[in-house]
Design a protein around this motif. Structure first.
Motif, PDB file in Angstrom:
ATOM      1  N   ALA A   1       0.720  -0.974   0.024  1.00 25.18           N
ATOM      2  CA  ALA A   1      -0.303  -0.440  -0.040  1.00 25.18           C
ATOM      3  C   ALA A   1       0.729   1.406   0.172  1.00 25.18           C
ATOM      4  CB  ALA A   1      -1.048  -0.172   1.039  1.00 25.18           C
ATOM      5  N   THR A   2       0.536   2.361  -0.489  1.00 24.70           N
ATOM      6  CA  THR A   2       0.786   3.191  -0.931  1.00 24.70           C
ATOM      7  C   THR A   2       0.667   4.369   0.776  1.00 24.70           C
ATOM      8  OG1 THR A   2       1.590   3.612  -2.979  1.00 24.70           O
ATOM      9  CG2 THR A   2       1.905   5.631  -1.421  1.00 24.70           C
ATOM     10  N   GLY A   3       1.290   4.830   1.503  1.00 22.55           N
ATOM     11  CA  GLY A   3       1.061   5.623   2.135  1.00 22.55           C
ATOM     12  C   GLY A   3       2.984   5.925   3.351  1.00 22.55           C
ATOM     13  N   GLU A   4       2.511   7.143   4.286  1.00 18.85           N
ATOM     14  CA  GLU A   4       3.695   7.435   4.924  1.00 18.85           C
ATOM     15  C   GLU A   4       3.503   7.171   6.465  1.00 18.85           C
ATOM     16  OE1 GLU A   4       6.411  11.471   5.628  1.00 18.85           O
ATOM     17  OE2 GLU A   4       5.387  11.050   4.365  1.00 18.85           O
ATOM     18  N   VAL A   5       4.155   6.725   7.041  1.00 17.49           N
ATOM     19  CA  VAL A   5       3.932   6.564   8.565  1.00 17.49           C
ATOM     20  C   VAL A   5       4.330   7.464   9.077  1.00 17.49           C
ATOM     21  CG1 VAL A   5       4.852   4.735  10.622  1.00 17.49           C
ATOM     22  CG2 VAL A   5       4.331   3.935   8.921  1.00 17.49           C
ATOM     23  N   THR A   6       3.212   8.105  10.299  1.00 12.79           N
ATOM     24  CA  THR A   6       3.092   9.494  10.709  1.00 12.79           C
ATOM     25  C   THR A   6       3.308   9.335  11.940  1.00 12.79           C
ATOM     26  OG1 THR A   6       0.983   9.603  10.485  1.00 12.79           O
ATOM     27  CG2 THR A   6       2.857  10.348   8.661  1.00 12.79           C
ATOM     28  N   GLY A   7       3.287   8.227  12.347  1.00  8.95           N
ATOM     29  CA  GLY A   7       3.029   7.763  14.326  1.00  8.95           C
ATOM     30  C   GLY A   7       2.919   6.345  14.486  1.00  8.95           C
ATOM     31  N   PHE A   8       2.905   6.244  16.025  1.00  6.61           N
ATOM     32  CA  PHE A   8       2.558   4.906  16.443  1.00  6.61           C
ATOM     33  C   PHE A   8       1.441   5.051  17.604  1.00  6.61           C
ATOM     34  CE2 PHE A   8       7.045   3.993  14.430  1.00  6.61           C
ATOM     35  CZ  PHE A   8       5.785   3.122  13.432  1.00  6.61           C
ATOM     36  N   GLU A   9       1.206   3.808  17.720  1.00  5.23           N
ATOM     37  CA  GLU A   9      -0.029   3.648  18.805  1.00  5.23           C
ATOM     38  C   GLU A   9       0.364   2.349  19.935  1.00  5.23           C
ATOM     39  OE1 GLU A   9      -3.951   3.235  18.044  1.00  5.23           O
ATOM     40  OE2 GLU A   9      -3.932   5.459  16.910  1.00  5.23           O
ATOM     41  N   TRP A  10       0.272   2.357  21.188  1.00  6.49           N
ATOM     42  CA  TRP A  10       1.061   1.543  22.487  1.00  6.49           C
ATOM     43  C   TRP A  10      -0.276   1.166  22.916  1.00  6.49           C
ATOM     44  CZ3 TRP A  10       3.255   6.412  20.492  1.00  6.49           C
ATOM     45  CH2 TRP A  10       4.517   6.721  20.436  1.00  6.49           C
ATOM     46  N   ASN A  11      -0.339  -0.198  23.137  1.00  5.12           N
ATOM     47  CA  ASN A  11      -0.551  -0.404  24.211  1.00  5.12           C
ATOM     48  C   ASN A  11      -0.969  -0.640  25.614  1.00  5.12           C
ATOM     49  OD1 ASN A  11       0.851  -2.342  24.842  1.00  5.12           O
ATOM     50  ND2 ASN A  11       0.855  -3.944  24.142  1.00  5.12           N
ATOM     51  N   ALA A  12      -1.004  -0.454  26.945  1.00  4.93           N
ATOM     52  CA  ALA A  12      -1.115  -1.132  28.495  1.00  4.93           C
ATOM     53  C   ALA A  12       0.050  -1.370  28.713  1.00  4.93           C
ATOM     54  CB  ALA A  12      -2.394  -1.728  28.853  1.00  4.93           C
ATOM     55  N   ALA A  13       0.691  -2.246  27.654  1.00  5.77           N
ATOM     56  CA  ALA A  13       1.744  -2.848  29.126  1.00  5.77           C
ATOM     57  C   ALA A  13       3.397  -1.848  27.504  1.00  5.77           C
ATOM     58  CB  ALA A  13       2.070  -4.140  27.748  1.00  5.77           C
ATOM     59  N   GLY A  14       2.865  -1.068  26.792  1.00  6.36           N
ATOM     60  CA  GLY A  14       3.799  -0.010  26.320  1.00  6.36           C
ATOM     61  C   GLY A  14       4.552  -0.415  25.173  1.00  6.36           C
ATOM     62  N   GLN A  15       4.340  -1.171  24.585  1.00  4.89           N
ATOM     63  CA  GLN A  15       4.862  -1.936  23.277  1.00  4.89           C
ATOM     64  C   GLN A  15       3.407  -1.884  22.353  1.00  4.89           C
ATOM     65  OE1 GLN A  15       6.827  -5.115  22.906  1.00  4.89           O
ATOM     66  NE2 GLN A  15       7.442  -3.998  25.053  1.00  4.89           N
ATOM     67  N   LEU A  16       4.309  -1.332  20.524  1.00  3.82           N
ATOM     68  CA  LEU A  16       3.460  -1.338  19.887  1.00  3.82           C
ATOM     69  C   LEU A  16       2.760  -1.502  19.303  1.00  3.82           C
ATOM     70  CD1 LEU A  16       6.916   0.134  17.886  1.00  3.82           C
ATOM     71  CD2 LEU A  16       5.502   0.897  19.250  1.00  3.82           C
ATOM     72  N   GLN A  17       1.115  -1.280  18.912  1.00  8.25           N
ATOM     73  CA  GLN A  17       0.216  -1.825  18.651  1.00  8.25           C
ATOM     74  C   GLN A  17      -0.519  -1.746  17.273  1.00  8.25           C
ATOM     75  OE1 GLN A  17      -3.056  -1.831  21.565  1.00  8.25           O
ATOM     76  NE2 GLN A  17      -3.594   0.533  20.745  1.00  8.25           N
ATOM     77  N   ALA A  18      -0.308  -0.537  17.237  1.00  5.26           N
ATOM     78  CA  ALA A  18      -0.543   0.325  15.622  1.00  5.26           C
ATOM     79  C   ALA A  18       0.203   1.302  15.710  1.00  5.26           C
ATOM     80  CB  ALA A  18      -2.214   0.499  15.606  1.00  5.26           C
ATOM     81  N   ALA A  19      -0.259   1.240  13.789  1.00  2.97           N
ATOM     82  CA  ALA A  19       1.167   2.563  13.014  1.00  2.97           C
ATOM     83  C   ALA A  19       0.166   3.654  12.440  1.00  2.97           C
ATOM     84  CB  ALA A  19       1.871   2.230  11.483  1.00  2.97           C
ATOM     85  N   VAL A  20       0.317   4.765  12.202  1.00  5.34           N
ATOM     86  CA  VAL A  20      -0.939   6.249  11.904  1.00  5.34           C
ATOM     87  C   VAL A  20      -0.712   6.356  10.357  1.00  5.34           C
ATOM     88  CG1 VAL A  20      -1.901   8.306  12.490  1.00  5.34           C
ATOM     89  CG2 VAL A  20      -1.189   6.844  13.816  1.00  5.34           C
ATOM     90  N   VAL A  21      -1.237   5.506  10.108  1.00  4.62           N
ATOM     91  CA  VAL A  21      -0.602   6.248   8.256  1.00  4.62           C
ATOM     92  C   VAL A  21      -1.612   7.066   7.435  1.00  4.62           C
ATOM     93  CG1 VAL A  21      -0.069   4.633   6.177  1.00  4.62           C
ATOM     94  CG2 VAL A  21      -0.451   3.791   8.112  1.00  4.62           C
ATOM     95  N   SER A  22      -0.217   8.358   6.948  1.00  8.70           N
ATOM     96  CA  SER A  22      -1.143   9.586   6.280  1.00  8.70           C
ATOM     97  C   SER A  22      -0.840   8.767   4.369  1.00  8.70           C
ATOM     98  CB  SER A  22      -0.345  10.291   5.598  1.00  8.70           C
ATOM     99  OG  SER A  22      -0.699  11.314   5.308  1.00  8.70           O
ATOM    100  N   THR A  23      -2.681   8.612   3.288  1.00  8.86           N
ATOM    101  CA  THR A  23      -2.656   8.161   2.650  1.00  8.86           C
ATOM    102  C   THR A  23      -2.127   8.860   1.565  1.00  8.86           C
ATOM    103  OG1 THR A  23      -4.343   7.924   2.778  1.00  8.86           O
ATOM    104  CG2 THR A  23      -3.751   6.743   2.909  1.00  8.86           C
ATOM    105  N   GLY A  24      -1.800  10.032   2.391  1.00  8.21           N
ATOM    106  CA  GLY A  24      -1.182  11.181   0.860  1.00  8.21           C
ATOM    107  C   GLY A  24      -2.989  11.839   0.215  1.00  8.21           C
ATOM    108  N   ASP A  25      -3.679  11.658   0.470  1.00  5.95           N
ATOM    109  CA  ASP A  25      -4.913  11.963   0.708  1.00  5.95           C
ATOM    110  C   ASP A  25      -5.709  12.969   1.288  1.00  5.95           C
ATOM    111  OD1 ASP A  25      -5.799  10.459   1.975  1.00  5.95           O
ATOM    112  OD2 ASP A  25      -6.789   9.656   0.242  1.00  5.95           O
ATOM    113  N   GLY A  26      -5.327  13.357   2.680  1.00  2.79           N
ATOM    114  CA  GLY A  26      -5.675  14.429   3.394  1.00  2.79           C
ATOM    115  C   GLY A  26      -5.792  13.379   4.698  1.00  2.79           C
TER     116      GLY A  26
END
Length: 443
Positions: free
Chosen positions: A209-234
């Motif tokens: 997929a085309t997109g730019e990772v602009t951030g992450f999200e963490w779970n309660a244990a402080g581990q990574l669980q998700a990425a925030v992706v900008s798709t270029g269409d706003g």
């Protein structure tokens, strides 16, 4: 020397850059890629050589399993990607065993690419490397050659008289020794390798997929669980994952900071020291006599200047990494044509008399994903994030190691350990312990 006029941005017939332009124009209609899913098992940040190879190996090994692999790449047409702007060399002339072994596997994979990737032509040119050393570097070159051959490389040491006999176009003034790769070395088409990885990974079920990772999200244990992706269409979308692979090339250090690597507490204080470094490649021809022939190896001078043949039209390509205090700005991929005249051409002309009169036909620039700590790749799981794996910082020799690194990442994710090459010494832990893995043959 003929003065440089206006340097064309597209290379002449048969050159690397013209091939790249043709490839990119073919890829443009499908630049948007796959739709972003809401979740995946493995998210790979970066769809260049390391990311695409990791996706290929993960899906190759789990074809009959429901492992969802998503690759997110911000540069849909790879216009500034390090992979496709490299000169595509493969060599074993390194000083670290891990680099030698990874490049040996890289050669095996490239030379047998059809058995791995299907109907792919990498246009491999098996003309070897010729690394030259002065008196100061001769002992190091000799020791390196011994280790390389012990591990399976094929090269031989040549004194000045033997160098002149083998390569009559070469001036051996101030040269004490040369190391010539007689087998398993040469160069290939990086774009074809990237597309081969991508096509086969997709056939096995990976998504790109085309997109730019602009951030992450963490779970309660402080581990990574998700990425925030900008798709270029706003729009910004969140993609949840079980495992993440950071393979964003020259931008890997920046992406790591989004995960608080380098800005957090304890081990998170240690940054991923990967940043872009711009490198110029010049394509030239010459009317000089006694010119290097079609079987000329990629030749590297003691000062780091290199050249090789480029296609069948009598062209050569060349370049040289600048000194630390000469590093150019990386905000554009513009080429400094004066750098050729002042830093590259004088060495070419003194080493190869036929290059005393040359004309630059074209040029381009690309980025090294430079590891400012020790100029070697960082491979493996992050010591704080149990589900984050890194493949970045290869500092100019990564393209040949993409098959081995992708395989290694897949082993760590699927088996929890290295199963083929033990690359533990290249892990993030060396950054924490401040133990450099220095490679003396990096160009």
């Amino acid at each position: 020397m003929q003065r440089l006029g206006r340097v064309l941005r597209l290379a002449s017939s048969g050159s690397v850059q013209q091939q790249l332009g043709r490839h990119q124009s073919q890829a443009a209609p499908t630049a948007c890629g796959d739709a972003l899913p809401e979740r995946c098992d493995v998210l790979i940040v970066g769809g260049g050589g390391m990311g695409a190879s990791s996706a290929y190996w993960l899906k190759c090994k789990t074809q009959k399993q429901q492992l969802s692999v998503l690759v997110v790449e911000r540069d849909a047409c790879y216009t500034s990607a390090s992979t496709v702007l490299s000169v595509g060399g493969v060599r074993q002339q390194f000083s670290l065993a891990e680099n030698i072994q990874m490049s040996l596997f890289g050669y095996d994979f490239i030379s047998n690419c059809r058995s791995h990737l299907g109907d792919v032509d990498l246009n491999f040119q098996p003309h070897g490397y010729l690394v030259l050393a002065s008196d100061k570097g001769a002992d190091t070159l000799s020791r390196n050659s011994k280790l390389q051959n012990e591990l399976g490389a094929c090269n031989e040491l040549l004194r000045p008289e033997a160098l002149r006999a083998r390569f009559p176009w070469l001036s051996t003034a101030d040269i004490a020794l040369g190391c010539y790769g007689t087998d398993k070395e040469g160069w290939f088409d990086p774009w074809a390798l990237l597309m081969g990885f991508k096509k086969r990974a997709r056939e096995y079920g990976a998504q790109f997929a085309t997109g730019e990772v602009t951030g992450f999200e963490w779970n309660a244990a402080g581990q990574l669980q998700a990425a925030v992706v900008s798709t270029g269409d706003g729009q910004q979308r969140t993609v949840k994952f079980e495992t993440c692979v950071l393979a964003a090339g020259a931008q890997s250090g920046q992406v790591a900071r989004l995960a608080n690597i380098g800005t957090g507490p304890d081990v998170l204080r240690v940054p991923l020291p990967v940043e872009p470094r711009k490198r110029y490649v010049y394509v030239f021809n010459t009317q000089g006599s006694n010119c290097p022939d079609l079987a000329t190896p990629l030749t590297i001078d003691p000062d780091g200047t290199y050249f090789r043949r480029d296609g069948l039209g009598g062209n050569f390509l060349c370049g040289r990494s600048p000194a630390d205090d000469e590093e150019p700005e990386c905000d554009t991929l513009d080429v400094d044509h004066g750098y050729f005249e002042s830093n590259v051409w004088p060495t070419l002309a003194s080493r190869v008399p036929a290059f005393e009169s040359v004309k630059v036909q074209s040029s381009w620039a690309g980025y090294y994903d430079h590891n400012s700590f020790d100029a070697n790749g960082v491979i493996g799981r992050h010591p704080h994030y149990s589900n984050l794996y890194i493949a970045a910082g290869f500092s100019g020799h990564g393209i040949q190691q993409t098959p081995a690194v992708g395989r290694a990442i897949s082993e760590l994710i699927l088996a929890g350990k290295y199963q083929t090459l033990d690359l533990s010494r290249l892990g993030f832990e060396r950054l924490v312990a401040q133990q450099r893995m220095l490679e003396v043959n990096i160009v």
